[in-house]
Design a protein around this motif. Sequence first.
Motif, PDB file in Angstrom:
ATOM      1  N   ASP A   1       0.809  -1.218   0.000  1.00  8.60           N
ATOM      2  CA  ASP A   1       0.000   0.000   0.000  1.00  8.60           C
ATOM      3  C   ASP A   1       0.842   1.268   0.000  1.00  8.60           C
ATOM      4  O   ASP A   1       0.325   2.353  -0.282  1.00  8.60           O
ATOM      5  CB  ASP A   1      -0.928   0.010   1.211  1.00  8.60           C
ATOM      6  N   GLN A   2       2.133   1.169   0.313  1.00 10.75           N
ATOM      7  CA  GLN A   2       3.024   2.321   0.298  1.00 10.75           C
ATOM      8  C   GLN A   2       3.880   2.391  -0.969  1.00 10.75           C
ATOM      9  O   GLN A   2       4.724   3.274  -1.086  1.00 10.75           O
ATOM     10  CB  GLN A   2       3.949   2.283   1.526  1.00 10.75           C
ATOM     11  N   GLY A   3       3.677   1.457  -1.873  1.00  7.86           N
ATOM     12  CA  GLY A   3       4.480   1.417  -3.086  1.00  7.86           C
ATOM     13  C   GLY A   3       5.813   0.719  -2.908  1.00  7.86           C
ATOM     14  O   GLY A   3       6.696   0.827  -3.770  1.00  7.86           O
ATOM     15  N   ARG A   4       5.992  -0.007  -1.809  1.00  6.42           N
ATOM     16  CA  ARG A   4       7.244  -0.720  -1.567  1.00  6.42           C
ATOM     17  C   ARG A   4       7.247  -2.065  -2.287  1.00  6.42           C
ATOM     18  O   ARG A   4       6.225  -2.760  -2.317  1.00  6.42           O
ATOM     19  CB  ARG A   4       7.464  -0.924  -0.059  1.00  6.42           C
ATOM     20  N   ASP A   5       8.386  -2.425  -2.820  1.00  7.32           N
ATOM     21  CA  ASP A   5       8.541  -3.698  -3.508  1.00  7.32           C
ATOM     22  C   ASP A   5       8.398  -4.838  -2.506  1.00  7.32           C
ATOM     23  O   ASP A   5       9.119  -4.905  -1.502  1.00  7.32           O
ATOM     24  CB  ASP A   5       9.913  -3.744  -4.188  1.00  7.32           C
ATOM     25  N   VAL A   6       7.464  -5.756  -2.769  1.00  6.75           N
ATOM     26  CA  VAL A   6       7.192  -6.851  -1.827  1.00  6.75           C
ATOM     27  C   VAL A   6       8.401  -7.773  -1.697  1.00  6.75           C
ATOM     28  O   VAL A   6       8.762  -8.198  -0.595  1.00  6.75           O
ATOM     29  CB  VAL A   6       5.941  -7.638  -2.271  1.00  6.75           C
ATOM     30  N   LEU A   7       9.070  -8.089  -2.804  1.00  7.71           N
ATOM     31  CA  LEU A   7      10.234  -8.972  -2.756  1.00  7.71           C
ATOM     32  C   LEU A   7      11.339  -8.366  -1.896  1.00  7.71           C
ATOM     33  O   LEU A   7      11.930  -9.054  -1.040  1.00  7.71           O
ATOM     34  CB  LEU A   7      10.744  -9.236  -4.170  1.00  7.71           C
ATOM     35  N   SER A   8      11.628  -7.096  -2.086  1.00 12.72           N
ATOM     36  CA  SER A   8      12.671  -6.438  -1.298  1.00 12.72           C
ATOM     37  C   SER A   8      12.273  -6.351   0.172  1.00 12.72           C
ATOM     38  O   SER A   8      13.109  -6.553   1.062  1.00 12.72           O
ATOM     39  CB  SER A   8      12.932  -5.028  -1.844  1.00 12.72           C
ATOM     40  N   THR A   9      11.006  -6.073   0.434  1.00  9.39           N
ATOM     41  CA  THR A   9      10.553  -5.974   1.815  1.00  9.39           C
ATOM     42  C   THR A   9      10.628  -7.325   2.516  1.00  9.39           C
ATOM     43  O   THR A   9      10.921  -7.403   3.706  1.00  9.39           O
ATOM     44  CB  THR A   9       9.113  -5.430   1.862  1.00  9.39           C
ATOM     45  N   ILE A  10      10.366  -8.419   1.768  1.00  3.69           N
ATOM     46  CA  ILE A  10      10.508  -9.757   2.346  1.00  3.69           C
ATOM     47  C   ILE A  10      11.960 -10.010   2.751  1.00  3.69           C
ATOM     48  O   ILE A  10      12.238 -10.569   3.824  1.00  3.69           O
ATOM     49  CB  ILE A  10      10.017 -10.826   1.345  1.00  3.69           C
ATOM     50  N   MET A  11      12.913  -9.594   1.911  1.00  2.00           N
ATOM     51  CA  MET A  11      14.328  -9.786   2.235  1.00  2.00           C
ATOM     52  C   MET A  11      14.711  -9.013   3.492  1.00  2.00           C
ATOM     53  O   MET A  11      15.323  -9.562   4.418  1.00  2.00           O
ATOM     54  CB  MET A  11      15.192  -9.344   1.059  1.00  2.00           C
ATOM     55  N   TYR A  12      14.342  -7.743   3.539  1.00  2.00           N
ATOM     56  CA  TYR A  12      14.659  -6.941   4.722  1.00  2.00           C
ATOM     57  C   TYR A  12      13.881  -7.435   5.942  1.00  2.00           C
ATOM     58  O   TYR A  12      14.413  -7.448   7.059  1.00  2.00           O
ATOM     59  CB  TYR A  12      14.343  -5.478   4.449  1.00  2.00           C
ATOM     60  N   GLY A  13      12.627  -7.829   5.732  1.00  2.00           N
ATOM     61  CA  GLY A  13      11.838  -8.331   6.850  1.00  2.00           C
ATOM     62  C   GLY A  13      12.355  -9.641   7.395  1.00  2.00           C
ATOM     63  O   GLY A  13      12.312  -9.884   8.603  1.00  2.00           O
ATOM     64  N   SER A  14      12.860 -10.510   6.509  1.00  2.00           N
ATOM     65  CA  SER A  14      13.445 -11.773   6.960  1.00  2.00           C
ATOM     66  C   SER A  14      14.658 -11.521   7.834  1.00  2.00           C
ATOM     67  O   SER A  14      14.893 -12.232   8.827  1.00  2.00           O
ATOM     68  CB  SER A  14      13.833 -12.640   5.759  1.00  2.00           C
ATOM     69  N   ARG A  15      15.453 -10.505   7.489  1.00  2.00           N
ATOM     70  CA  ARG A  15      16.618 -10.181   8.318  1.00  2.00           C
ATOM     71  C   ARG A  15      16.186  -9.775   9.715  1.00  2.00           C
ATOM     72  O   ARG A  15      16.764 -10.235  10.711  1.00  2.00           O
ATOM     73  CB  ARG A  15      17.427  -9.059   7.669  1.00  2.00           C
ATOM     74  N   THR A  16      15.159  -8.942   9.815  1.00  2.00           N
ATOM     75  CA  THR A  16      14.669  -8.521  11.128  1.00  2.00           C
ATOM     76  C   THR A  16      14.151  -9.713  11.916  1.00  2.00           C
ATOM     77  O   THR A  16      14.455  -9.869  13.111  1.00  2.00           O
ATOM     78  CB  THR A  16      13.559  -7.476  10.968  1.00  2.00           C
TER      79      THR A  16
END
Length: 311
Positions: free
Chosen positions: A86-101
Amino acid sequence: MMLPLARTIEFWRRAADSDIFFSFTRSWLVVASAIVTALFFICAFGASFIAPHNPFDLATLQLSDAFLPPFWEEGGTTKYLLGTDDQGRDVLSTIMYGSRTSLIVGFLAVAFAMVLGIGLGLLAGYVGGAIDSIIMRVADVQLTFPAILIALLVDGVSRALLGAQGHAEAQELVLIIAIGLSYWVQYARTVRGSVLVEKNKEYVQAARVIGMPAALIALRHVLPNVMGPVMVIATINLALAIITEATLSFLGVGLPPTEPSLGTMINTGQQFLFSGEWWITIFPGAALAILVLAVNLLGDWLRDALNPKLR
């Protein structure tokens, strides 16, 4: 004296000849789980270099790119392979960063639970008496509550003690402590049982005879001999810690939405699931399920590999 390179070669040669390595290579499912887990770690901790976009860079986000579907659907683009949120963020990239967290929180929570549980288990098993009774009764009481309720209780107490602003500043630390306090019991009970067996063996009696302090005996001699089961529990608990973090974040008491984890992504996506933007929650949910399954399979293999009765 062997050179460092020669020692390294000798170490890997012995590892390749070990029963554990043989057990690892004979099961394609275990090898596949290890490969999947390694890929998650590489993508998570190398997200700054691998991810197509940086979801934290506000200068690159455009609301006009919000709710774009995956590239194979109508309206999708190869610029955002798994679509956008909903913010225009790339889902694939957010999954990578989210997995790190999620992995960082899971690792630190398991480390905290290990230190606390091993310490209390050593104390209860080696000292015994009233200390053993008190620690084990506390553990028995905690086992009557689900881990998620313990984590919610710790989070609620921290909110009351720190206040809204203080809790927000220390939210990640509170989450790690909350999850760690939920899983220390398994380590304590396992270590205590092993210590009760080990402390009556000859090598411990010999250490006592020569006057070695009890704390040194417990740490130097007893602890290394009880670490096998602990490592198995830690591997399995890593998956449980990741799930707990995702559950708390999904319920809104974990990490804030500004610090994406797999749980916060699923929480955000479920608000749009029935309006047709299924990819925002399905892909992070699938990533979470695959990661947890891979880690659990590795934990099951490690449990069997370290069990001498199954060799």
